[in-house]
Design a protein around this motif. Sequence first.
Motif, short mmCIF file in Angstrom:
data_model
loop_
_atom_site.label_atom_id
_atom_site.label_comp_id
_atom_site.label_asym_id
_atom_site.label_seq_id
_atom_site.Cartn_x
_atom_site.Cartn_y
_atom_site.Cartn_z
N UNK A 292 0.83 -1.20 0.00
CA UNK A 292 0.00 0.00 0.00
C UNK A 292 0.86 1.26 0.00
N UNK A 293 2.05 1.18 0.60
CA UNK A 293 2.99 2.30 0.50
C UNK A 293 3.37 2.52 -0.95
N UNK A 298 -1.33 4.25 1.83
CA UNK A 298 -1.24 4.05 3.27
C UNK A 298 -1.17 5.44 3.91
N UNK A 299 -2.16 5.78 4.70
CA UNK A 299 -2.26 7.12 5.29
C UNK A 299 -1.83 7.17 6.75
N UNK A 300 -2.09 6.09 7.50
CA UNK A 300 -1.84 6.07 8.94
C UNK A 300 -1.18 4.76 9.33
N UNK A 301 -0.17 4.86 10.17
CA UNK A 301 0.42 3.68 10.78
C UNK A 301 -0.05 3.58 12.23
N UNK A 310 6.05 1.36 15.92
CA UNK A 310 5.55 2.52 15.20
C UNK A 310 6.70 3.37 14.65
N UNK A 311 7.63 3.75 15.49
CA UNK A 311 8.76 4.55 15.02
C UNK A 311 9.62 3.76 14.05
N UNK A 312 9.83 2.49 14.32
CA UNK A 312 10.61 1.63 13.43
C UNK A 312 10.00 1.61 12.04
N UNK A 313 8.68 1.45 11.96
CA UNK A 313 8.00 1.37 10.66
C UNK A 313 8.09 2.69 9.91
N UNK A 314 8.02 3.82 10.62
CA UNK A 314 8.13 5.13 9.97
C UNK A 314 9.43 5.21 9.17
N UNK A 315 10.54 4.83 9.79
CA UNK A 315 11.83 4.93 9.09
C UNK A 315 11.98 3.84 8.04
N UNK A 316 11.34 2.71 8.23
CA UNK A 316 11.42 1.66 7.21
C UNK A 316 10.72 2.07 5.92
N UNK A 317 9.54 2.69 6.03
CA UNK A 317 8.86 3.07 4.79
C UNK A 317 9.51 4.28 4.13
N UNK A 318 10.33 5.02 4.89
CA UNK A 318 11.11 6.11 4.29
C UNK A 318 12.37 5.59 3.61
N UNK A 319 12.80 4.40 3.98
CA UNK A 319 14.03 3.82 3.42
C UNK A 319 13.76 2.83 2.30
N UNK A 320 12.52 2.32 2.21
CA UNK A 320 12.25 1.30 1.19
C UNK A 320 12.19 1.89 -0.21
N UNK A 321 12.57 1.09 -1.18
CA UNK A 321 12.52 1.53 -2.57
C UNK A 321 11.06 1.76 -2.97
N UNK A 322 10.79 2.93 -3.55
CA UNK A 322 9.42 3.26 -3.90
C UNK A 322 8.59 3.67 -2.71
N UNK A 327 9.48 13.10 5.52
CA UNK A 327 8.32 13.86 6.01
C UNK A 327 6.99 13.16 5.77
N UNK A 328 6.83 12.51 4.62
CA UNK A 328 5.60 11.77 4.36
C UNK A 328 5.44 10.60 5.32
#
Length: 380
Positions: A292-293, A298-301, A310-322, A327-328
């Motif tokens: 969904x990312x 995906x709007x809310x974690x 929660x914090x771990x996932x924030x940085x993971x979706x900022x680091x994943x390809x695509x 900030x998003x």
Amino acid sequence: MSEQILTHARLVLDDEVISGSLVIRDGLIADIDTAPSQLPPAIDCDNDYLLPGLVELHTDNMEKYFQPRPKVAWPGRQAALAHDAQMAASGITTVFDAVSIGDVHKDSMRHLALHEMCAAIGDIVADGLARVDHRLHLRCEVSQPETLQRFQDLADLPLLGLVSLMDHAPGQRQFASFEAYRTYYQGKYGLNDAELEVFVAEQLANSARYSAQYRQAIAAECHKRGLALASHDDATLEHVAESREYGTRVAEFPTTSEAAEASHRAGMAVMMGAPNVVRGGSHSGNIAAAALVERGVLDILSSDYYPAALLDAVFRIAQMEGGYTLPQAVATASRQPAEAVGLNDRGRLASGLRADLLRVRLVDDHPMVQRVWSQGRQVH
């Protein structure tokens, strides 16, 4: 006038990350500047990230403290305070503590400790003991006979801010697979095959009898009170259409990409579990949050059952390809959940908003919480 200055920080704003300083005054963000502060009292953040405090809309983490082991009940205030401390340590400064109404098992802790959990959270807030801002989220199992009456008993609690409508009957939504349902509930309650057949029949009958009328009645009560409404485990376009009809703001944990994309298009904020991101997929075999990312829906974690995720996932979706920009990604756990439930005084680094802040250092690409402020007060 109480003032703190945080400097040499990487400030995660709405659309960019800047190096600079932030001033806290009387519990609010007073100023943001790109220049470093030379004032002696300034706290040097050593180039760590400074984020808005995380906003959690759905966690049942508190239940673990009220029943740390099967058949072991813990005193309410101590349990609530231990849960509160974990929220602060995880960078969560606003939490909607999820409590369940109408559990499928009459002797479950969720059923027996419902009122005690609500009262304990209310007490630590009223007594000024809570580190972070607590609200209540009533998870209403609409397929259970007592759900409507129990909801009505709790609907006017001052901390109540979110209500979700759930139906965990077999053969649909989260448990479209009967085999997955059997595996889950046999493991959870230790049922033999014959007992499971009786249990399944009872859940199907209850769903057919109560689900539709209770959804409609509870949704109407929420609108009268101005309470935000969430769907749960929508799987089909028909589910999404029904959620739209009820004025749903948050689509919790849609189980298919079809339902997630339709919910997003309809203006509902799509919520997925942070453990789904960290683990690389759903434990129930449903849609992966990462997919969904990639689609941008995906709007809310939510940390769901594991606060540190929660914090771990924030940085993971900022680091994943695509994936999302930082900030998003941060917005999925701060600004967007806050806006979804009408809390417009937090969730962003901006002058005039609550000084709910989180200082984070990356260690081997893993985010580590350094300090947490709730309304300008350091709580971790």
